[in-house]
Design a protein around this motif. Structure first.
Motif, PDB file in Angstrom:
ATOM      1  N   THR A 128      35.177  45.511  34.962  1.00 48.28           N
ATOM      2  CA  THR A 128      35.433  45.446  36.315  1.00 48.28           C
ATOM      3  C   THR A 128      36.498  44.370  36.501  1.00 48.28           C
ATOM      4  O   THR A 128      37.410  44.259  37.787  1.00 48.28           O
ATOM      5  N   GLN A 129      36.876  43.404  35.631  1.00 45.46           N
ATOM      6  CA  GLN A 129      37.703  42.108  36.020  1.00 45.46           C
ATOM      7  C   GLN A 129      39.201  43.047  35.869  1.00 45.46           C
ATOM      8  O   GLN A 129      39.865  42.604  36.776  1.00 45.46           O
ATOM      9  N   ALA A 130      39.269  43.664  34.991  1.00 43.10           N
ATOM     10  CA  ALA A 130      40.862  44.389  34.860  1.00 43.10           C
ATOM     11  C   ALA A 130      41.093  45.188  35.845  1.00 43.10           C
ATOM     12  O   ALA A 130      42.135  45.221  36.539  1.00 43.10           O
ATOM     13  N   VAL A 131      40.049  45.827  36.122  1.00 45.35           N
ATOM     14  CA  VAL A 131      40.116  46.923  37.367  1.00 45.35           C
ATOM     15  C   VAL A 131      40.388  46.352  38.513  1.00 45.35           C
ATOM     16  O   VAL A 131      41.591  46.656  39.463  1.00 45.35           O
ATOM     17  N   ALA A 132      39.810  45.136  38.975  1.00 49.01           N
ATOM     18  CA  ALA A 132      39.997  44.324  40.215  1.00 49.01           C
ATOM     19  C   ALA A 132      41.530  43.818  40.359  1.00 49.01           C
ATOM     20  O   ALA A 132      42.087  43.834  41.581  1.00 49.01           O
ATOM     21  N   GLU A 133      41.747  43.151  39.145  1.00 46.52           N
ATOM     22  CA  GLU A 133      43.168  42.727  39.052  1.00 46.52           C
ATOM     23  C   GLU A 133      44.274  43.638  39.257  1.00 46.52           C
ATOM     24  O   GLU A 133      45.179  43.322  39.934  1.00 46.52           O
ATOM     25  N   SER A 134      44.171  44.883  38.528  1.00 47.22           N
ATOM     26  CA  SER A 134      45.013  46.122  38.875  1.00 47.22           C
ATOM     27  C   SER A 134      45.240  46.416  40.470  1.00 47.22           C
ATOM     28  O   SER A 134      46.278  46.972  40.836  1.00 47.22           O
TER      29      SER A 134
END
Length: 460
Positions: A128-134
């Protein structure tokens, strides 16, 4: 005790929070408790959840629920190998989670709803970290285990380099100098066919936490100051130890299993502090031999007991069939067995004098909060670390370290329930209980951490 004071008159903060719990009982409870705490502080709450082990939305009419497809087959949706399950979920939920979050964000713009301040996910959802950043959204993680046990998981790469894995029985009693007060046998083991996957899961969750916007702990300074200090040195992110969550609100409504209320009516008939409550949590399993040793140890101790035998606790049995014919009758009402119990109510009951537990973090905190001495029987994972802290650091329980044998069980129950040693433990846990109660009132450490968390979320 209403530790939230007047705040749940619910002044609208005009901000929405998106929460994403991991679908296991010990993770769903704290996340939904956290949601309640933040809701009472004026935030609107949306819960994204998987179809697998989904919470019951009708228990939370004040939240919005969005379910995502996890595409698990019936075989995959089993807790027999947690590592395989969690690893698979982190792959299969990426696209549905991203679509769901993107939709929630675009709805805000189209319908002029309250803005989304941030995402709060269980730390194990590392994708979810990468999703949130995107999507340009801040992500705060919730860790549902103790800080002390997290530090052990975070040390896996070091322990690996130093040759601790795989853990050898011959070494089991040796101390781990890198992680006092642990012994080799306390290093968390998770039964899995995929050891590499376990280490990758732990490393990913830890690395993605390091780059998150902060970490919320269901723990508190007064219990884990040394571990929190060490965490802060290794992880330069804001941290908010605001626990124990369950003292804000009860958790019973997020239980995945139905409670048996006869537990309470049975306890009502017992004398104060006379009953040992036995429960090994929602996942652990034991074999039939162990089950019978527990049963005979309880019977021979002559101490009244309330025993939660979850269907599936005994491998290969439906429920309590392995008990000898007439076992319960011979006890003369001194034992009561249920499939699931309202644990917080049981621990708070005046008749409960001891808790034989697997030492999951929620159970450990609940026991300390009610001042109930523990018998620790950890099964896997962080439970090993919690048990060592309960017995050797806080000294509020006894560790059942040898194999399950009725004589050992009987002696340990008596030590806690009827002997002087148990009395000393009770005095220590009552002092700790008082400390924990003070954390939550104005000026207390958890109270202040919660205030900082709210200001921090409002700064996004």
């Amino acid at each position: 005790m209403d530790v939230l004071g007047d705040s749940h008159i619910h002044q609208k903060k005009g901000r929405r929070l998106i929460l994403f719990p991991l679908p296991l009982q010990g993770h769903i409870n704290p996340m939904l408790q956290l949601a309640n705490i933040l809701y009472s502080k004026g935030f609107s709450i949306t819960i994204i959840h998987t179809n697998f082990n989904s919470p019951n939305p009708s228990n939370y009419p004040h939240f919005t629920f969005c379910s995502i497809e996890d595409s698990l087959s019936e075989t995959e949706a089993s807790t027999a190998d947690l590592v395989a399950l969690l690893s698979l979920l982190n792959v299969q939920c990426v696209v549905p989670f991203r679509n769901c979050l993107a939709k929630l964000l675009s709805n805000v713009e189209e319908e002029e709803k309250e803005p989304i301040a941030c995402l709060i996910t269980d730390a194990t959802w590392y994708f979810t970290q990468a999703v949130a950043e995107s999507l340009k959204l801040s992500r705060i993680v919730l860790r549902t285990n103790s800080v002390s046990s997290f530090l052990v998981f975070a040390a896996f790469p070091v322990l690996s380099q130093k040759g601790y894995f795989p853990i050898r029985d011959s070494q089991s009693e040796a101390p781990v100098p890198e992680l006092p007060p642990l012994r080799v046998k306390d290093i968390p083991v998770v039964e899995t066919c995929y050891r590499e996957t376990l280490h990758r899961l732990v490393t990913e969750a830890t690395n993605q936490m390091k780059v998150s916007s902060g970490c919320i702990w269901n723990s508190l300074q007064d219990l884990e100051l040394a571990s929190l200090t060490k965490f802060h040195q290794d992880f330069p992110i804001p941290m908010f130890p605001i626990g124990p969550f369950h003292k804000f609100f009860s958790a019973s409504s997020s239980s995945l299993l139905a409670h048996d209320q006869t537990s309470i009516s049975w306890l009502d008939k017992q004398t104060p502090k006379s009953v040992i409550y036995v429960s090994f949590g929602s996942i652990a399993a034991i074999n039939e031999t162990e089950f019978l040793e527990v049963a005979w140890g309880l019977a021979n101790s002559k101490v009244p007991f309330l025993w939660v035998v979850r269907p599936g606790l005994v491998r290969g049995a439906e429920w309590i069939e392995p008990l000898p014919q007439g076992f319960l009758e011979t006890l003369d009402g001194r034992g009561h067995m249920v499939k699931w119990a309202p644990q917080q109510e049981v621990l708070a009951h005046p008749a409960t004098g001891g808790f034989w537990t697997h030492c999951g973090w929620n159970s450990t905190l609940e026991s300390i909060c009610e001042g109930v001495p523990m018998i620790c029987q950890p099964c896997f994972g962080d439970q090993m670390v919690n048990a060592r802290y309960v017995s050797d650091v806080w000294k509020v329980g006894l560790h059942l370290e040898r194999k399950l044998e009725r004589g050992e069980v009987e002696r340990t129950i008596r030590r806690v329930m009827t002997e002087a040693e148990g009395q000393e433990i009770r005095v220590r846990i009552m002092i700790l209980k008082e400390k924990l109660n003070l954390c939550l009132i104005q000026g207390g450490s958890s109270y202040q951490s919660l205030e900082s968390l709210i200001s921090y979320i409002l700064s996004f």
